[in-house]
Design an enzyme around this catalytic site. Structure first.
Site, PDB file in Angstrom:
ATOM      1  N   CYS A 391       0.763  -1.207   0.001  1.00 15.21           N
ATOM      2  CA  CYS A 391       0.182  -0.047   0.002  1.00 15.21           C
ATOM      3  C   CYS A 391       0.909   1.224  -0.088  1.00 15.21           C
ATOM      4  CB  CYS A 391      -0.995   0.050   0.999  1.00 15.21           C
ATOM      5  SG  CYS A 391      -2.420   0.789   0.806  1.00 15.21           S
ATOM      6  N   HIS A 517      -3.519  -4.953   0.157  1.00 11.97           N
ATOM      7  CA  HIS A 517      -2.839  -5.581   1.624  1.00 11.97           C
ATOM      8  C   HIS A 517      -3.104  -7.312   1.614  1.00 11.97           C
ATOM      9  CE1 HIS A 517      -2.460  -1.829   3.922  1.00 11.97           C
ATOM     10  NE2 HIS A 517      -3.656  -1.520   3.140  1.00 11.97           N
ATOM     11  N   GLU A 519      -1.552  -8.893   3.570  1.00 10.66           N
ATOM     12  CA  GLU A 519      -1.372  -9.662   4.838  1.00 10.66           C
ATOM     13  C   GLU A 519      -2.836 -10.077   5.261  1.00 10.66           C
ATOM     14  OE1 GLU A 519      -0.960  -6.506   3.908  1.00 10.66           O
ATOM     15  OE2 GLU A 519      -1.552  -5.070   5.502  1.00 10.66           O
TER      16      GLU A 519
END
Ligand code: GLN
Length: 547
Positions: A391, A517, A519
């Site tokens: 990001c 993202h 994650e």
């Protein structure tokens, strides 16, 4: 008042004594164990604060903001729920006092209450109950688990506690279980464990009409039988329902098995009159095994401005652990404050990164620490150190490449320098009219289509993927050709409006950055491909450096 469907059972978890006892992990662990017995579950987090969601809160206040697939900005506990279980969480799984009051007040303004006085009981409590039953109604679920945020005794949580009291009253103990998580502190000089804070906390709960069925006791050391008997006697809970949640000297991912050993899931199933069949967690156990039998080691530097906080980059730290386990390497995470890098006038970054086999720059907002991140990225690019940008990390990589490779002097994001001659990162078109802050970013899952000859497509080994987002700014597409001419490849595009989702540098051992993202989509049992491959590249580098 709408009732829940007749099958779903409800498990309410409250916390006592103090915060940070790991309620989120305790409930996520129970979710996993119940799934391991073959049941379908969902988990709701109820936060007593007035904010609608944590999206507008500073990481200092709240830690990471976790984003669901459908674009809710939520408490980081939802991250634990998703990582520990197979539950698919949505906006409905994250409730705050702000949301509850907001809907009730909107209804009042519409005149829906037909002249009645609107009150905490029944209107606020009915809205809370409705939110809980809504989750149960959506799917065929065996269990809906609810974590009540905060600590019993807080003024803010009283309406939530009153609501779960009513649900128990309406549905009875066959369909409702109350778990209370407490702390059994040890007085260090005497080495003695103390039950008094737990007694007070349970008393507080009982004054509100809630009788816990099970006490989950956080302790530094194992609890003796005498201790359990004492807690049971003073807290009016049966002795076998007093479960120890011992501190573990290892990974949080070992907690479900530890709690299972102490009887956690067995007691829950017994309460509901369900058979205690065999617990099966084959994938999870496989993950634990590879995490605990590393064959190598690697060091990743995470460069951010909230490095001093435990939880600001929680999902990233966890995704790195998943990626390391997938490669059977032990991981050390170096947390580097980007503002400290900025102090390094001579630009000698070796002292920060001499031990790093990979550098990761995570997301963020505002211009503080930006130049330090850009310096770190420059170092990774020039030294051939594997680099992963997420990001804001991607946006900084674009700025760095613009300034130092494409010759765009003072290139910047219009977020940090509205007057920059080269706004290589600029506001998304549909963001230009947005004035309100809360919930207005580009949020949640969007499709990313990978470019044919990109490295990222090989890593995913599929043509496209939906990944989660939380941002307002974006690569400015008119610079694409210039960047590609200088060796940066646009690896992924959101096809609907041609938004750049990923970049990579062809002539580099591993240099990938994503606007999304990844994650949030990494699980111990399903490590994210980008984290897995990034760790592989870093581990290769550490292995070759060791030679
Ligand atoms: N501040 C940047 C934006 O709004 C990056 C956001 C982030 O890293 N989550 O686009």
């Amino acid at each position: 008042m709408k009732m829940a469907n007749s099958k779903t059972r409800f498990i309410f978890v409250t916390g006592g004594v103090c915060s940070s006892l790991g309620k989120g992990i305790a409930i996520a662990s129970l979710g996993q164990l119940l799934e391991g017995h073959g049941y379908r579950i969902s988990i709701i987090k109820m936060d007593p604060y007035i904010n609608i969601d944590p999206g507008t809160m500073s990481p200092f206040q709240h830690g990471e903001v976790y984003v669901t697939e459908d674009g809710a900005e939520t408490d980081l506990d939802l991250g634990y729920y998703e990582r520990f279980t197979g539950a698919r969480l949505t906006k409905k799984n994250s409730v705050s006092t702000g949301q509850i009051y907001y809907s009730v007040i909107q209804r009042e303004r519409r005149g829906d209450y037909l002249g009645r006085t609107v009150q905490v009981i029944p209107h606020i409590t009915d809205e809370i109950k409705k939110r809980i039953f809504d989750v149960a109604d959506g799917e065929e679920l065996d269990f809906v688990m609810v974590e009540i945020g905060g600590t019993v005794g807080d003024i803010e949580s009283i309406p939530f506690l009153e609501s779960i009291r009513q649900i128990r009253q309406e549905l009875g103990s066959r369909r409702v279980l109350n778990i209370h998580l407490t702390l059994i502190p040890s007085i260090s000089v005497a080495g003695e464990q103390k039950t008094k804070p737990t007694q007070h906390s349970v008393k507080e709960l009982m004054q509100l009409g809630i009788i816990p069925d099970m006490l989950l006791c956080r302790t530094a050391r194992p609890m003796s039988e005498d201790m359990r008997a004492k807690i049971a006697l003073f807290c009016n809970v049966s002795e076998r329902n007093v479960i120890a949640a011992e501190d573990i000297n290892g990974s949080i991912y070992e907690i479900p098995r530890m709690l299972h050993k102490n009887g956690y899931d067995r007691i829950v199933l017994e309460h509901f009159g369900l058979p205690d069949g065999r617990l099966r967690l084959p994938q999870w156990d496989r993950f634990l095994k590879s995490m605990k039998s590393p064959r190598g080691r690697t060091t990743i530097a995470v460069v951010g401005k909230y490095i001093s906080l435990q939880d600001a980059y929680r999902s990233i730290y966890e995704a790195l652990v998943h990626g390391a386990a997938a490669n059977q390497v032990e991981i050390e995470i170096l947390r580097i404050d980007s503002e400290e890098i900025e102090q390094e006038k001579k630009g000698n970054l070796k002292k920060f990164f001499k031990d790093a086999d990979g550098i990761l720059v995570p997301g963020g907002f505002g211009d503080r620490g930006i130049e330090g991140k850009i310096m770190a990225i420059s170092h990774a690019r020039k030294e051939g150190i594997p680099f992963f940008g997420i990001c804001l990390g991607m946006q900084c990589a674009v700025i760095e490449f613009g300034r130092n490779v494409c010759g765009l002097k003072n290139a910047n994001s219009s977020e940090f320098d509205p007057g920059t001659p080269y706004p290589v990162i600029s506001l998304l078109e549909d963001q230009q009219i947005v004035v309100e802050k809360g919930g207005t970013m580009r949020l949640g899952g969007y499709l990313c289509k990978f470019t044919d000859n990109s490295r990222i497509k090989k890593i995913y080994s599929k043509p496209s993927e939906v990944e989660r987002h939380r941002h307002r700014y974006e690569f400015t597409i008119r610079f694409r050709e210039l960047y590609e001419r200088h060796g940066m490849l646009i690896g992924g595009i959101h096809p609907r409006n041609n938004l750049v989702e990923t970049i990579e540098i062809k002539d580099h051992p591993w240099f990938i950055a994503t606007q999304f993202h990844p994650e949030f989509n990494s699980r111990p049992v399903r490590p994210h491909p980008l984290f897995r491959d990034f760790i592989r590249a870093a581990a290769d580098r550490s292995a070759s450096r060791a030679k």
